[in-house]
Design an enzyme around this catalytic site. Structure first.
Site, PDB file in Angstrom:
ATOM      1  N   ASP A  80     -61.088 -36.633  81.013  1.00 45.65           N
ATOM      2  CA  ASP A  80     -59.760 -36.337  81.536  1.00 45.65           C
ATOM      3  C   ASP A  80     -59.615 -37.117  82.838  1.00 45.65           C
ATOM      4  O   ASP A  80     -60.603 -37.448  83.498  1.00 45.65           O
ATOM      5  CB  ASP A  80     -59.592 -34.840  81.770  1.00 45.65           C
ATOM      6  CG  ASP A  80     -58.127 -34.421  81.777  1.00 45.65           C
ATOM      7  OD1 ASP A  80     -57.253 -35.293  81.930  1.00 45.65           O
ATOM      8  OD2 ASP A  80     -57.854 -33.215  81.636  1.00 45.65           O
ATOM      9  N   TRP A  81     -58.388 -37.396  83.213  1.00 45.07           N
ATOM     10  CA  TRP A  81     -58.149 -38.292  84.352  1.00 45.07           C
ATOM     11  C   TRP A  81     -58.678 -37.667  85.643  1.00 45.07           C
ATOM     12  O   TRP A  81     -58.195 -36.636  86.091  1.00 45.07           O
ATOM     13  CB  TRP A  81     -56.659 -38.600  84.438  1.00 45.07           C
ATOM     14  CG  TRP A  81     -56.282 -39.877  83.736  1.00 45.07           C
ATOM     15  CD1 TRP A  81     -55.615 -40.928  84.290  1.00 45.07           C
ATOM     16  CD2 TRP A  81     -56.543 -40.260  82.376  1.00 45.07           C
ATOM     17  NE1 TRP A  81     -55.455 -41.945  83.350  1.00 45.07           N
ATOM     18  CE2 TRP A  81     -56.028 -41.560  82.175  1.00 45.07           C
ATOM     19  CE3 TRP A  81     -57.207 -39.638  81.310  1.00 45.07           C
ATOM     20  CZ2 TRP A  81     -56.107 -42.240  80.962  1.00 45.07           C
ATOM     21  CZ3 TRP A  81     -57.296 -40.315  80.090  1.00 45.07           C
ATOM     22  CH2 TRP A  81     -56.752 -41.595  79.933  1.00 45.07           C
TER      23      TRP A  81
END
Length: 805
Positions: free
Chosen positions: A229-230
């Protein structure tokens, strides 16, 4: 390895740099070897490819795209074919916008109705969620591009989501929180999967060998790539070692250089790096060709698909005296701001810049209704407005029927922010009470992506729910209200009477570091049915303009067959649900669990023989002693129903056992046998876990570390740090008070310090963050020196990263 010859020509630097982003959305290229880059974009209910500067939460403009119904909406369709058709259409827009991987669908289980991101997730039930997600993946990947199911795994809260630890037993992990992913992987075969921000039992999801190798690859046969995930990569080296392939977004070379140094020091072997690069290249070469040519999508056709999806997902919750469908020429008053300015999607990284947005008041003229007028009735963001309320009440007196559009506002449902309660905005319920004095014939048209309390439900004759229905939801709802279509959706989650009734009420969200999943298996209807807790509307519930009769059940070990008859006067679809129950087993389990379903369309008076297969998940449980799936031998009830609490047919089937004896022999587990899990003691939870509860308290000396959240600076030793916390909190609170939460502030507020290095594109390195932490912890001089030294080192690294093409 598939690309061994190509990899043998790459330098160590090129290989290590391949395993993180080139920028916010793209992977790196190696031009001299002809290795292309690919583009990843947010979804999952529409393509969100940002046109300009990228940001985590979608505040900057994105290219126009079709906004389809959200996952929470589509789950109410229980229609895997519709989901696949919609996703195939969505893939056409991916290709047109040259997006190779769409970050979705969201598969996290709706543990609590208050999770701010529930609108992006399918269900409280893993079987339904998995089947819908598999259809999404199949539809997208038919076109040569890829889906990326997320967030793997046990990501059930927004509060400090990057700094929390989900503590749960292995059986609950497997049966509730991983089964949906398992179905999506085994049946959909996605080429990518996104790891979650949080820890799972003490280990960050992106560096958990248990999740990424032992389960995902070795058990489920996943052959794609794991994308962080970012900003969700904690330790890049540990992630690559565990099985992660792509750290996103770029860190400007900072973590790439860490990986290079780790290989040179022997901390990680170059062979492991080669393996990850090979797996990444395999996916790149599969999804890149689909976007090589210029294509366009038909805006009108895509809009029509969005409307079809919304039509199939509408849920009729109440219809006293058959007030719906509205009669031809019915005299109606339309009240509610949402009728003019629709709630059609949630807030955050999934926000789609839609190609065309319909509102009820723009198109109601196209329907056979006598509209006496419109009134907004309430302030959208919850402020009391007596003038609006009075105007609406006067309008209600002029109509035979009031169409009242209410629901959750944007502030209630957003990435980065959990809900505080389950109530509708107070000004909406106050308006409803006032309108009832003027006109009893009120049809409530609900919008929102999560359950709400409905103390007013007994006082209105009809309630119909569109959830968050995308850009074409207005027409879909009007067609349902006027009988042009028969609403045939069913709830994919339970609607309790009160938030206090929910199983995780005492345990959600986390306390300091630990999010303790003490309720175990008893999520949603599994709890309500087992503990005999009444609900407003049960899982699987939904009315219709017709009626259905179930008869003649026959069961075997492989399937259930029965006859379904449309006994009403209207054509319609019924979602027949199969539940499995073993009420006298030695292994504790919920009273009933969904193990199959089928949506069947029947014309008025038509009958059909329906078959629902019993697959490998029908009778299994995860044995924590043998560490594998087992089957307890004995008699199982096969229950066919119209909802989790409306069982129409029951038959018994004898199933042979497979496995060891009951793994549970501890007296402290009585609450899990009864399902009364509202106040699980430490002793009971430890008995379930099989070990002591890990210490989840923040550092007792008041110091903060890399994995503490920025919002914890209220107790920092540095006065400056406490001031920064006060300023940020003030900005956050003011934006929320205005009804427009500052999502970027929220993201930063709940982010751990390491996230600063992971989300700034290399402008701030991890060494610089360590200097900042020293300053926060009261060592200003020492920290400032590290910060300055780190600054110049980071500039040098970023220059090198810029040359790595």
């Amino acid at each position: 390895m598939k690309y061994q010859e190509l990899i043998s020509k790459m330098t160590l630097e090129e290989k290590c740099y391949m395993l993180s982003g080139k920028d916010f959305w793209q992977t790196r290229t190696v031009k001299r070897l002809g290795i292309p880059g690919i583009f990843l974009a947010d979804g999952p209910h529409g393509v969100r490819k940002q046109a300009g500067a990228a940001d985590q939460l979608g505040l900057n403009a994105s290219i126009p795209a079709t906004c389809f119904p959200t996952a929470a909406t589509m789950a109410n369709s229980w229609d895997v074919d519709l989901a696949e058709e919609m996703s195939e259409t969505l893939a056409e827009e991916m290709i047109s916008q040259k997006v190779n991987i769409l970050l979705g669908p969201g598969l996290n289980i709706k543990r609590s109705p208050l999770c701010g991101r529930n609108f992006e997730y399918f269900s409280e039930d893993p079987y339904l969620a998995g089947k819908m997600a598999a259809s999404y993946v199949k539809g997208i990947q038919k076109k040569g591009v890829s889906a990326c199911p997320k967030h793997y795994a046990v990501n059930s809260q927004e509060l400090r989501r990057m700094a929390s630890d989900s503590v749960l037993d292995e059986r609950t992990l497997r049966e509730i929180y991983l089964t949906g992913f398992e179905i999506a992987v085994r049946e959909g075969k996605p080429k990518a999967i996104m790891s979650a921000y949080n820890r799972v039992n003490g280990v960050y999801a992106n560096e958990s060998k248990h999740l990424l190798r032992e389960i995902l690859v070795d058990e489920w046969g996943f052959d794609g790539i794991v994308v962080s995930d970012w900003g969700g990569s904690n330790d890049h080296v540990a992630g690559v070692e565990a099985g992660a392939h792509l750290e996103m977004p770029t860190t400007g070379g900072d973590s790439d250089e860490e990986l290079i140094a780790a290989v040179k020091s022997g901390m990680i072997s170059e062979a492991v790096v080669d393996e990850r690069v090979d797996e990444l290249l395999s996916v790149i070469m599969q999804v890149y060709p689909a976007t090589e040519n210029e294509t366009e999508f038909d805006v009108a056709e895509q809009h029509a698909m969005a409307q079809k999806a919304a039509e199939g997902s509408i849920v009729l919750l109440k219809n006293d005296k058959h007030i719906l469908p509205l009669k031809s020429g019915a005299k109606v008053a339309v009240i509610g701001d949402f009728a003019k300015n629709p709630r059609y999607q949630g807030a955050g990284s999934s926000v789609v810049n839609c190609t065309k947005l319909e509102s009820t008041m723009d198109i109601i003229k196209d329907f056979d209704l006598d509209v006496v007028g419109f009134s907004a009735g309430y302030d959208r963001m919850g402020k009391p407005d007596e003038a609006l309320k009075k105007e609406a009440a006067e309008l209600a007196k002029k109509a035979d029927i009031v169409l009242l559009y209410i629901g959750l506002d944007e502030l209630s449902e957003s990435e980065g922010l959990d809900r505080m309660h389950m109530k509708l905005p107070k000004n909406q319920t106050v308006l409803l009470k006032e309108l009832l004095k003027a006109n009893k014939n009120i049809v409530v048209v609900l919008s929102g992506g999560a359950p709400v309390e409905m103390p007013w439900a007994d006082h209105v004759p009809a309630i119909i729910h569109g959830y968050l229905s995308g850009q074409a939801g207005a027409a879909a709802m009007l067609k349902a209200l006027t009988g042009q279509i028969n609403p045939c959706g069913k709830l994919s989650e339970s609607y309790p009477f009160h938030y206090e009734d929910t199983p995780a009420f005492h345990y959600f969200p986390s306390k300091e570091r630990n999010a303790e999943y003490r309720e175990g298996l008893y999520v949603g209807y599994r709890y309500y049915t087992t503990a005999n807790i009444p609900v407003r509307y049960p899982f699987g519930y939904g009315l219709s303009y017709t009626a259905f009769k179930y008869t003649d059940l026959a069961v075997s070990n492989e399937k259930a067959e029965f006859t379904l008859t449309n006994t009403g006067s209207a054509d319609g679809a019924e979602v027949a649900q199969l539940y499995v129950s073993m009420q006298n087993g030695k292994v504790f389990r919920p009273l009933r669990e969904l193990k199959g379903f089928k949506k069947v369309f029947l014309k008025a008076g038509e009958s059909r023989r329906v078959t629902i297969e019993l697959d490998d998940k029908a009778f299994r449980y995860f044995d924590v002693k043998t560490n594998q799936w087992e089957i307890e031998g004995g008699d199982y009830q096969i229950q066919i129903g119209a909802s989790s609490e409306d069982i129409r047919l029951t038959a018994t089937v004898a199933i042979a056992g497979r496995g060891a004896k009951n793994p549970y022999d501890n007296d402290n587990l009585s609450c899990y046998y009864s399902g009364n899990i509202k106040e699980v003691t430490d002793a009971s939870f430890e008995a379930l876990l099989g070990h002591t509860i890990p210490d989840g308290k923040w550092n007792s000396d008041g110091s903060l570390d890399l994995n503490d959240a920025i919002c914890q600076m209220y107790y920092a030793k540095s006065r400056i740090a406490r001031l920064v916390w006060k300023i940020m909190t003030g900005i956050k609170n003011k934006s929320e008070a205005k009804g427009k939460p500052n999502l970027n502030v929220l993201f930063i507020y709940n982010m751990p310090f390491r996230g600063i290095a992971k989300m700034t594109g290399g402008a701030v390195s991890m060494d610089m963050v360590r200097g900042i932490l020293d300053m926060v912890n009261g060592h200003f001089g020492k920290g400032f020196g590290k910060l300055v030294k780190g600054f110049f080192a980071a500039r040098k690294t970023m220059k090198k990263a810029g040359r790595m093409e």
